[in-house]
Design a protein around this motif. Structure first.
Motif, PDB file in Angstrom:
ATOM      1  N   ALA A 107       0.979  -1.204   0.079  1.00  0.00           N
ATOM      2  CA  ALA A 107       0.050  -0.074   0.039  1.00  0.00           C
ATOM      3  C   ALA A 107       0.858   1.397  -0.095  1.00  0.00           C
ATOM      4  CB  ALA A 107      -1.069  -0.033   1.190  1.00  0.00           C
ATOM      5  N   THR A 108       0.581   2.222  -0.603  1.00  0.00           N
ATOM      6  CA  THR A 108       1.141   3.579  -0.760  1.00  0.00           C
ATOM      7  C   THR A 108       0.636   4.433   0.273  1.00  0.00           C
ATOM      8  OG1 THR A 108       1.435   3.307  -3.114  1.00  0.00           O
ATOM      9  CG2 THR A 108       1.734   5.519  -1.952  1.00  0.00           C
ATOM     10  N   ILE A 109       1.440   4.883   1.168  1.00  0.00           N
ATOM     11  CA  ILE A 109       0.990   5.896   2.446  1.00  0.00           C
ATOM     12  C   ILE A 109       1.805   7.168   2.327  1.00  0.00           C
ATOM     13  CG2 ILE A 109       0.896   5.849   4.968  1.00  0.00           C
ATOM     14  CD1 ILE A 109      -0.762   3.943   3.896  1.00  0.00           C
ATOM     15  N   ARG A 110       1.080   8.130   2.606  1.00  0.00           N
ATOM     16  CA  ARG A 110       1.742   9.552   2.654  1.00  0.00           C
ATOM     17  C   ARG A 110       1.445   9.929   4.228  1.00  0.00           C
ATOM     18  NH1 ARG A 110      -0.051  14.482  -1.141  1.00  0.00           N
ATOM     19  NH2 ARG A 110       1.196  13.301  -2.429  1.00  0.00           N
ATOM     20  N   CYS A 111       2.339  10.456   4.912  1.00  0.00           N
ATOM     21  CA  CYS A 111       2.370  10.855   6.390  1.00  0.00           C
ATOM     22  C   CYS A 111       3.135  12.021   6.677  1.00  0.00           C
ATOM     23  CB  CYS A 111       2.493   9.784   7.130  1.00  0.00           C
ATOM     24  SG  CYS A 111       4.317   9.025   7.031  1.00  0.00           S
ATOM     25  N   TYR A 112       2.768  12.519   7.705  1.00  0.00           N
ATOM     26  CA  TYR A 112       3.406  13.811   8.361  1.00  0.00           C
ATOM     27  C   TYR A 112       3.771  13.392   9.630  1.00  0.00           C
ATOM     28  CZ  TYR A 112       4.305  18.582   9.923  1.00  0.00           C
ATOM     29  OH  TYR A 112       5.017  19.715  10.212  1.00  0.00           O
ATOM     30  N   GLY A 113       4.984  13.826   9.943  1.00  0.00           N
ATOM     31  CA  GLY A 113       5.257  13.722  11.460  1.00  0.00           C
ATOM     32  C   GLY A 113       6.748  14.098  11.597  1.00  0.00           C
ATOM     33  N   GLU A 114       7.266  13.968  13.029  1.00  0.00           N
ATOM     34  CA  GLU A 114       8.755  14.292  13.411  1.00  0.00           C
ATOM     35  C   GLU A 114       9.416  13.097  13.558  1.00  0.00           C
ATOM     36  OE1 GLU A 114       9.704  16.141  17.327  1.00  0.00           O
ATOM     37  OE2 GLU A 114       8.957  17.673  16.489  1.00  0.00           O
ATOM     38  N   PRO A 115      10.471  12.952  12.791  1.00  0.00           N
ATOM     39  CA  PRO A 115      11.324  11.873  13.168  1.00  0.00           C
ATOM     40  C   PRO A 115      12.142  12.079  14.337  1.00  0.00           C
ATOM     41  CG  PRO A 115      11.842  12.825  10.967  1.00  0.00           C
ATOM     42  CD  PRO A 115      10.834  13.785  11.791  1.00  0.00           C
ATOM     43  N   ARG A 116      12.181  10.685  14.983  1.00  0.00           N
ATOM     44  CA  ARG A 116      12.780  10.664  16.393  1.00  0.00           C
ATOM     45  C   ARG A 116      13.639   9.561  16.385  1.00  0.00           C
ATOM     46  NH1 ARG A 116       8.415  12.149  20.996  1.00  0.00           N
ATOM     47  NH2 ARG A 116       7.394  14.099  19.798  1.00  0.00           N
ATOM     48  N   ARG A 117      14.782   9.483  17.292  1.00  0.00           N
ATOM     49  CA  ARG A 117      15.520   8.434  17.271  1.00  0.00           C
ATOM     50  C   ARG A 117      14.738   7.221  18.016  1.00  0.00           C
ATOM     51  NH1 ARG A 117      19.887   9.432  14.451  1.00  0.00           N
ATOM     52  NH2 ARG A 117      20.690  11.541  14.446  1.00  0.00           N
ATOM     53  N   GLY A 118      14.776   5.922  17.539  1.00  0.00           N
ATOM     54  CA  GLY A 118      13.940   4.917  18.196  1.00  0.00           C
ATOM     55  C   GLY A 118      14.572   3.878  18.086  1.00  0.00           C
ATOM     56  N   ALA A 119      14.247   2.727  18.625  1.00  0.00           N
ATOM     57  CA  ALA A 119      14.972   1.216  18.694  1.00  0.00           C
ATOM     58  C   ALA A 119      15.302   0.883  17.294  1.00  0.00           C
ATOM     59  CB  ALA A 119      13.867   0.264  19.194  1.00  0.00           C
ATOM     60  N   SER A 120      14.670   1.266  16.280  1.00  0.00           N
ATOM     61  CA  SER A 120      15.035   0.580  14.854  1.00  0.00           C
ATOM     62  C   SER A 120      15.441   1.749  13.989  1.00  0.00           C
ATOM     63  CB  SER A 120      13.568   0.003  14.102  1.00  0.00           C
ATOM     64  OG  SER A 120      12.760   1.291  14.033  1.00  0.00           O
ATOM     65  N   GLY A 121      16.273   2.884  14.768  1.00  0.00           N
ATOM     66  CA  GLY A 121      16.600   3.914  13.953  1.00  0.00           C
ATOM     67  C   GLY A 121      15.901   5.080  14.075  1.00  0.00           C
ATOM     68  N   LEU A 122      15.620   5.889  13.066  1.00  0.00           N
ATOM     69  CA  LEU A 122      14.493   6.878  13.061  1.00  0.00           C
ATOM     70  C   LEU A 122      13.299   6.340  12.829  1.00  0.00           C
ATOM     71  CD1 LEU A 122      16.195   9.990  10.516  1.00  0.00           C
ATOM     72  CD2 LEU A 122      15.746   9.764  12.961  1.00  0.00           C
ATOM     73  N   GLU A 123      12.399   6.791  13.612  1.00  0.00           N
ATOM     74  CA  GLU A 123      10.802   6.476  13.606  1.00  0.00           C
ATOM     75  C   GLU A 123      10.034   7.716  13.764  1.00  0.00           C
ATOM     76  OE1 GLU A 123      10.177   3.777  16.971  1.00  0.00           O
ATOM     77  OE2 GLU A 123      11.635   2.367  16.132  1.00  0.00           O
ATOM     78  N   GLU A 128       0.292  11.510  11.105  1.00  0.00           N
ATOM     79  CA  GLU A 128      -0.898  11.838  10.629  1.00  0.00           C
ATOM     80  C   GLU A 128      -0.743  11.072   9.167  1.00  0.00           C
ATOM     81  OE1 GLU A 128      -2.281  15.694  10.032  1.00  0.00           O
ATOM     82  OE2 GLU A 128      -1.108  16.239  11.943  1.00  0.00           O
ATOM     83  N   TYR A 129      -1.442  10.455   8.510  1.00  0.00           N
ATOM     84  CA  TYR A 129      -1.289   9.608   7.460  1.00  0.00           C
ATOM     85  C   TYR A 129      -2.431   9.359   6.729  1.00  0.00           C
ATOM     86  CZ  TYR A 129      -3.351   5.476   9.506  1.00  0.00           C
ATOM     87  OH  TYR A 129      -4.412   4.619  10.019  1.00  0.00           O
ATOM     88  N   THR A 130      -2.184   9.225   5.294  1.00  0.00           N
ATOM     89  CA  THR A 130      -3.377   9.018   4.434  1.00  0.00           C
ATOM     90  C   THR A 130      -2.963   7.915   3.495  1.00  0.00           C
ATOM     91  OG1 THR A 130      -4.122  11.240   4.344  1.00  0.00           O
ATOM     92  CG2 THR A 130      -4.742  10.229   2.731  1.00  0.00           C
ATOM     93  N   ARG A 131      -3.859   6.749   3.343  1.00  0.00           N
ATOM     94  CA  ARG A 131      -3.531   5.729   2.258  1.00  0.00           C
ATOM     95  C   ARG A 131      -4.110   6.181   0.796  1.00  0.00           C
ATOM     96  NH1 ARG A 131      -4.518  -0.630   2.500  1.00  0.00           N
ATOM     97  NH2 ARG A 131      -4.827  -1.198   0.280  1.00  0.00           N
ATOM     98  N   LEU A 132      -3.088   6.264  -0.064  1.00  0.00           N
ATOM     99  CA  LEU A 132      -3.366   6.715  -1.418  1.00  0.00           C
ATOM    100  C   LEU A 132      -3.787   5.381  -2.182  1.00  0.00           C
ATOM    101  CD1 LEU A 132      -0.361   9.263  -2.075  1.00  0.00           C
ATOM    102  CD2 LEU A 132      -2.621   9.662  -1.184  1.00  0.00           C
TER     103      LEU A 132
END
Length: 692
Positions: A107-123, A128-132
């Motif tokens: 599925a193609t997803i467009r999303c908006y957010g703030e990347p933060r460092r997490g357990a698997s690198g940037l998360e 907010e997201y929308t499935r195209l």
């Protein structure tokens, strides 16, 4: 077609939503326009996943490579999203089965957010997201996305939709919003029209310099900042004009009483005191009320300036009223002024909350008959049953403790004779220049910038309370050498009872540790007579150490006191610390102030204590206090509404105030028809001077 002005004229705004908008101070369409974004999000372009930077929000678009529910301390949904440049994880802690199913592989997803460092690198956490859907490509935002100050029950989306609707009406000229600044000004300062500035700030083009917006330096912001500061300045102009439309006694004196007063003094006024007295005397010769603020640091001799100003009015047969915010300070003034004026045949009157029954009736009668020539008191002076016979001058000490209304209601005490009294306002709390030019724009300002000779500098140190035994020993040795000391107890709790309890406990502890010292205690719950008795004993050196709450902040003058300990100084503002410290250093002995703090200190507390160690200059300290606390807290809720500034910021925009002052003068003179609409637009109900 009639132009719209009310918020309820927008589609979808019923009584319930209107009530919620009132919480945001939005009552009209103009209020909605001036409810500006406090930041912006850039959703106008897609950022490659490989180009994301931590903590910098962005729009990304990619293909789902997998979605897994993880069970750890907290259940979470982890979605892997990939584009041509890399892979990132989307993590959701609150999700439904239907939501998980949206993230099917491929599925193609467009999303908006703030990347933060997490357990698997940037998360991205809860983006907010929308499935195209297949073949569908959503257009990106055409401009930067505004983020508005919000409240419970009103989402960002709701606010944006309301603004979009209102802005469409503005574009079509269907809204009642007149441009009130002269066109020549906009050309001269290269500023946009009001309409253009508002359209820009609610929907900045995607190529806008965000850093310029975030720093408040964009011309569209400057346009609104100038107008708002101008409205505040004009409201004070209006207040001044109202007061000075009254007639006041014009005093031309031969200075007989003033010379007699000066001859009794064991000292000569400083050059600064004489300069300020000359400025006051020039005002008093005018047939309209003087409005003058005298600023002088702790111990600069403001009381003598007030007394010299009073001489000319008293000699001309007028009454003078001096009002102080606390009984302890009012009593200090009464004692000083009695010593100076009674030998000259001037009768003093006294009125405070504790003056009751027959004594009060006698005071009121003396004031009403003008038998009391110089009347000293607290806010009891402006109660309804107080009538002056010939009030010619009001002196108000520590103006910031009183509201503008209180000051003006005392002015009305002189109106019975068709003459309004002159007003002299004094403060020992130095006011930063930006605040003086804005909050006190209705007043002329004089500064006593010189301390009387013989005052000793105060050495200030900050010591952790783990070294309390050393500090107690220091008090012991200072008092053994003949000095006197203050030990000030402060508590963060508003409760006076708790503050008094702390002072009582400290007094008991110090009495046990220093049994040979004579120790007194003063706090706010003691009767005024008890407080006055303890203070008199301390002044007469019948006590070595005075344990007190901050009631001694103002009005206590003991030249032999050369050591002050302030407990928990981190709980007080700089102005209050400076006032307290000013109780020592009043004689020739070397003076010390010990700030006994509790670890660990916050960053702000460290800043404050550093300023106190670095300087004894009240004006420098006031400027630092403004930077640390901001104008709202510094002025307090009683002042002129500057803490309600919507767009302007006195710290950031203080450099514009000289320009604003000139603009106000020009507008007042050349475009008087725009004054009231400007005040109403920005201050509305808060414009509290129209009916005083």
């Amino acid at each position: 077609m009639a132009k719209l002005s009310q918020i309820t004229e927008l589609k979808g705004v019923g009584p319930k939503l209107a009530e919620q908008l009132h919480k945001l101070q939005i009552r009209s369409l103009a209020d909605l326009f001036f409810h500006l974004p406090f930041r912006y999000e850039d959703r106008s372009q897609i950022t490659p996943i490989g180009g994301l930077q931590p903590m910098r929000p962005a729009v990304i678009q990619g293909e789902v490579r997998g979605a897994t529910v993880l069970f750890g301390k907290r259940r979470s949904l982890l979605v892997k999203l990939q584009d041509h440049s890399g892979v990132i994880s989307l993590r959701f802690y609150h999700f439904s089965a239907a939501q998980k199913n949206q993230f099917s592989t491929g599925a193609t997803i467009r999303c908006y957010g703030e990347p933060r460092r997490g357990a698997s690198g940037l998360e991205l956490y809860h983006p907010e997201y929308t499935r195209l859907e297949d073949g569908l490509d959503l257009p990106l935002e055409p401009s930067l996305t505004p983020v508005y100050p919000a409240t419970d029950g009103i989402s960002q989306q709701r606010l944006r939709l309301l603004h979009e609707q209102a802005l469409e009406l503005l574009k079509a000229d269907q809204v009642d919003l007149t441009d009130l600044l002269p066109v020549t000004w906009l050309q001269q300062w290269q500023l946009p029209t009001l309409k253009d500035a508002l359209l820009f700030l609610h929907t900045p083009p995607r190529e806008t310099n965000l850093a310029l917006l975030e720093s408040g330096q964009h011309p569209a912001q400057k346009r609104l900042i100038l107008e708002e500061l101008l409205a505040h300045q004009l409201s004070l102009h209006k207040l001044r004009a109202q007061v000075q439309a009254d007639e006041a006694p014009a005093i031309h004196s031969d200075k007989t009483l003033q010379r007699a007063l000066l001859q009794q003094l064991p000292f000569t006024p400083t050059g600064a005191q004489q300069r300020v007295v000359n400025e006051i005397e020039q005002d008093l010769t005018q047939p309209y009320p003087m409005l003058r603020l005298v600023q002088g640091d702790v111990g600069s001799g403001k009381t003598l300036v007030a007394a010299l100003a009073a001489c000319d009015l008293l000699q001309a047969g007028f009454q003078v009223a001096l009002m102080a915010p606390t009984e302890i300070l009012a009593e200090q003034h009464l004692n000083n002024l009695s010593g100076w004026f009674e030998p000259l045949g001037i009768k003093l009157g006294w009125l405070a909350g504790k003056v009751k029954g027959k004594a009060r009736e006698r005071s009121l009668a003396e004031i009403a008959s003008a038998e009391a020539q110089l009347v000293v008191g607290t806010h009891a002076l402006f109660q309804d049953d107080v009538h002056f016979a010939r009030l010619g001058l009001i002196i108000i000490d520590e103006q910031h403790r009183f509201g503008v209304h209180q000051r003006l209601s005392l002015r009305e005490k002189g109106v019975a004779q068709k003459l309004s009294p002159h007003q002299l306002i004094m403060t020992a709390t130095p006011i930063p220049r930006t605040l003086a030019m804005s909050a006190y724009a209705d007043l002329d300002t004089s500064v006593i910038d010189e301390l009387p000779p013989g005052r000793s500098p105060i050495t200030t140190v900050a010591i952790t309370d783990q070294r309390r035994p050393e500090v107690i020993e220091r008090v012991n040795s200072a008092c053994a050498e003949g000095a006197q000391a203050y030990w000030v107890c402060t508590l963060i709790e508003e409760s006076e009872a708790l503050q008094c309890q702390a002072a009582e406990n400290t007094a008991q502890e110090l009495t046990a540790a220093l049994p040979h010292l004579r120790i007194g205690l003063v706090h706010g719950r003691m009767k005024a007579v008890e407080k006055a008795d303890i203070m008199a004993r301390f002044k007469a050196h019948e006590l070595d150490l005075l344990v007190a709450t901050t009631v001694i902040e103002v009005g206590v003058d003991v030249p032999n006191a050369s050591l002050m300990i302030i407990e928990n100084p981190e709980r007080l503002g700089l102005a209050q610390l400076h006032q307290l410290r000013g109780r020592v250093g009043r004689g020739s002995a070397k003076s010390h102030c010990v700030l006994l703090y509790k670890s660990p200190l916050s960053f702000t507390s460290k800043q404050r204590l550093q300023v106190m160690r670095d300087s004894q200059d009240g004006f420098y300290i006031a400027e630092q206090d403004l930077q640390i606390r901001g104008p709202g807290e510094l002025l307090g809720t009683r002042q002129t509404g500057l803490q309600m500034l919507r767009v302007a910021d006195l710290q950031r925009d203080g450099d514009l105030l000289p320009q604003v002052r000139d603009m106000a003068q020009q507008l007042w003179t050349l475009h008087p028809q725009t004054v009231e609409p400007l005040i109403q637009r920005w201050l509305g109900d808060a414009e509290r001077f129209a009916n005083v």
